[in-house]
Design a protein around this motif. Structure first.
Motif, mmCIF file in Angstrom:
data_model
loop_
_atom_site.group_PDB
_atom_site.id
_atom_site.type_symbol
_atom_site.label_atom_id
_atom_site.label_comp_id
_atom_site.label_asym_id
_atom_site.label_seq_id
_atom_site.Cartn_x
_atom_site.Cartn_y
_atom_site.Cartn_z
ATOM 1 N N GLY A 1 38.939 6.764 17.123
ATOM 2 C CA GLY A 1 38.881 5.668 16.160
ATOM 3 C C GLY A 1 37.479 5.195 15.841
ATOM 4 O O GLY A 1 37.289 4.174 15.185
ATOM 5 N N GLY B 1 35.234 6.676 13.958
ATOM 6 C CA GLY B 1 34.826 6.942 12.582
ATOM 7 C C GLY B 1 34.375 8.371 12.317
ATOM 8 O O GLY B 1 33.785 8.648 11.276
ATOM 9 N N LYS B 2 34.665 9.282 13.231
ATOM 10 C CA LYS B 2 34.214 10.670 13.062
ATOM 11 C C LYS B 2 34.865 11.328 11.837
ATOM 12 O O LYS B 2 34.190 11.947 11.017
ATOM 13 C CB LYS B 2 34.538 11.489 14.335
ATOM 14 C CG LYS B 2 33.926 10.908 15.606
ATOM 15 C CD LYS B 2 34.244 11.741 16.824
ATOM 16 C CE LYS B 2 35.717 11.839 17.171
ATOM 17 N NZ LYS B 2 36.325 10.543 17.558
ATOM 18 N N SER B 3 36.200 11.184 11.743
ATOM 19 C CA SER B 3 36.890 11.778 10.586
ATOM 20 C C SER B 3 36.449 11.105 9.305
ATOM 21 O O SER B 3 36.321 11.752 8.262
ATOM 22 C CB SER B 3 38.410 11.623 10.736
ATOM 23 O OG SER B 3 38.853 12.312 11.868
ATOM 24 N N THR B 4 36.225 9.804 9.382
ATOM 25 C CA THR B 4 35.774 9.054 8.204
ATOM 26 C C THR B 4 34.423 9.589 7.734
ATOM 27 O O THR B 4 34.175 9.710 6.534
ATOM 28 C CB THR B 4 35.691 7.550 8.551
ATOM 29 O OG1 THR B 4 36.993 7.121 8.979
ATOM 30 C CG2 THR B 4 35.239 6.719 7.369
ATOM 31 N N GLN C 1 41.924 17.604 10.243
ATOM 32 C CA GLN C 1 42.345 17.297 11.623
ATOM 33 C C GLN C 1 43.844 17.485 11.831
ATOM 34 O O GLN C 1 44.625 17.190 10.956
ATOM 35 C CB GLN C 1 41.977 15.839 11.909
ATOM 36 C CG GLN C 1 42.212 15.414 13.338
ATOM 37 C CD GLN C 1 41.857 13.954 13.565
ATOM 38 O OE1 GLN C 1 41.888 13.166 12.630
ATOM 39 N NE2 GLN C 1 41.528 13.611 14.773
HETATM 40 N N1 LIG Z 1 43.440 6.594 5.463
HETATM 41 C C1 LIG Z 1 43.026 5.511 6.128
HETATM 42 N N2 LIG Z 1 43.244 4.273 5.618
HETATM 43 C C2 LIG Z 1 42.823 3.165 6.260
HETATM 44 N N3 LIG Z 1 42.154 3.184 7.437
HETATM 45 C C3 LIG Z 1 41.918 4.371 7.995
HETATM 46 C C4 LIG Z 1 42.336 5.605 7.369
HETATM 47 N N4 LIG Z 1 41.955 6.635 8.159
HETATM 48 C C5 LIG Z 1 41.322 6.089 9.226
HETATM 49 N N5 LIG Z 1 41.300 4.742 9.126
HETATM 50 C C6 LIG Z 1 40.692 3.812 10.091
HETATM 51 O O1 LIG Z 1 39.318 4.111 10.219
HETATM 52 C C7 LIG Z 1 38.915 3.952 11.581
HETATM 53 C C8 LIG Z 1 38.200 5.221 12.041
HETATM 54 O O2 LIG Z 1 39.139 6.297 12.021
HETATM 55 P P1 LIG Z 1 38.700 7.800 12.129
HETATM 56 O O3 LIG Z 1 39.925 8.617 11.916
HETATM 57 O O4 LIG Z 1 37.527 8.037 11.268
HETATM 58 O O5 LIG Z 1 38.241 7.883 13.655
HETATM 59 P P2 LIG Z 1 37.972 9.153 14.574
HETATM 60 O O6 LIG Z 1 36.699 8.881 15.284
HETATM 61 O O7 LIG Z 1 38.048 10.393 13.766
HETATM 62 O O8 LIG Z 1 39.182 9.071 15.590
HETATM 63 P P3 LIG Z 1 39.971 10.214 16.419
HETATM 64 O O9 LIG Z 1 39.022 10.715 17.459
HETATM 65 O O10 LIG Z 1 41.106 9.478 17.008
HETATM 66 O O11 LIG Z 1 40.373 11.243 15.425
HETATM 67 C C9 LIG Z 1 40.153 3.626 12.383
HETATM 68 O O12 LIG Z 1 40.155 2.237 12.592
HETATM 69 C C10 LIG Z 1 41.278 4.022 11.472
HETATM 70 O O13 LIG Z 1 42.390 3.202 11.663
#
Ligand SMILES: Nc1ncnc2c1ncn2[C@@H]1O[C@H](COP(=O)(O)OP(=O)(O)OP(=O)(O)O)[C@@H](O)[C@H]1O
Length: 286
Positions: free
Chosen positions: A55, A57-60, A97
């Motif tokens: 969570g 923000g990596k995917s973001t 992912q």
């Molecule tokens: N489509 C979306 N709409 C709204 N919020 C989102 C969306 N996708 C992700 N988020 C939010 O953005 C934040 C970061 O999420 P993200 O998926 O980027 O994290 P991550 O580091 O990739 O996590 P993980 O290791 O679990 O995959 C989280 O709070 C998540 O709830």
């Protein structure tokens, strides 16, 4: 650079050509920024691991580079042009992912991989001999040449992920962006996938890879970027990362799941483990 009908473009060594440049970019969903103030420069030939807690923000960050979410502020340059002006989207290959193919998909591995050619030939374009050759090579590269005619719904999750990697490769991307390619794949298949990634790296593919399981990839990385609570908190070479790791107080009770996945791994320790990381070595080059 080799421009023949190969599944990947090969290069001799990481160059100075900047392929991705983020400057104080903020990405999110709707108006809400999830990842803020991200500055990142990726050169051709680099292998960048993006690590960090769930969570964070990596995917973001990956989606932001691909233009798949909102850019709230800052800038994204891809291959020297503003991201929104990049017409050749196929130059960025993306393996999303935790994505496997739906059980209802009735298509062979070869047919799925061939869809990776569409951005290059257009939706109405016809596959030519060169396209078929690229599809075959992409399947071969991921070790699925003998499954070309197999229905994807009958393949294992790990094999399906390899089909998706092959699909991305079939588009001859300059940069391959992979979001946890080994997540949800059983141990035996993790090794197969890791071997595939190592093979791609050895061929000189520029790669951004979100991963919790660096494993065999670690020695091939040129950079490690840590994302924590919506910010890039570390960006440096694996050597710099190792040094930083030693400087930082370890909180082994943290809930970061990197720890759970591989307690012996370098990424299991260091900036990931702290909530007060002050390391910032941005833009470091090997
Ligand atoms: N489509 C979306 N709409 C709204 N919020 C989102 C969306 N996708 C992700 N988020 C939010 O953005 C934040 C970061 O999420 P993200 O998926 O980027 O994290 P991550 O580091 O990739 O996590 P993980 O290791 O679990 O995959 C989280 O709070 C998540 O709830």
């Amino acid at each position: 650079m080799l421009m023949t009908a190969d599944a990947v473009k090969t290069i001799d060594s990481p160059g100075e050509e900047v392929v991705i440049e983020l400057s104080h970019a903020a990405f999110g969903y709707g108006e809400r920024a999830v990842l803020r103030d991200a500055s990142l420069t990726v050169h051709r030939g680099e292998i960048v691991a993006i690590v960090g807690p769930n969570g964070s923000g990596k995917s973001t960050l990956m989606k932001g580079i691909l233009g798949l979410n909102e850019r709230v502020s800052g800038s994204v340059q891809l291959f020297g042009v503003p991201g929104e002006d990049l017409h050749e989207r196929a130059r960025l290959g993306y393996v999303p992912q935790r994505h496997t193919l739906s059980a209802s998909v009735r298509a062979t591995a070869e047919e799925i991989v061939a869809t990776g050619r569409l951005p290059r030939i257009g939706w109405l374009g016809r596959l030519r001999a060169t396209d078929r050759q690229l599809v075959a090579r992409a399947l071969d590269l991921v070790g699925l040449a003998d499954r070309a005619a197999t229905e994807v719904s009958t393949l294992s999750g790990g094999q399906q992920r390899r089909v998706l990697i092959a699909r991305a490769l079939a588009g001859q991307p300059d940069v391959l962006i992979m979001d946890e390619p080994t997540a949800g794949v059983d141990a035996a298949n993790q090794h197969v996938l890791a071997d595939v990634l190592v093979r791609l790296i050895q061929r000189g593919v520029t790669m951004l890879i979100v991963t919790h399981e660096l494993g065999a990839l670690e020695r091939l990385l040129t950079r490690i970027v840590v994302v924590d609570t919506g910010r890039i908190t570390f960006d440096g070479t694996p050597q710099e990362y190792a040094l930083a790791r030693d400087r930082v107080h370890h909180d082994h009770d943290s809930h970061h799941h990197d720890l759970e996945l591989d307690a012996h791994h370098a990424v299991a320790h260091g900036p990931l483990d702290t909530d007060h990381t002050d390391i910032h070595s941005r833009g470091a080059r090997p």
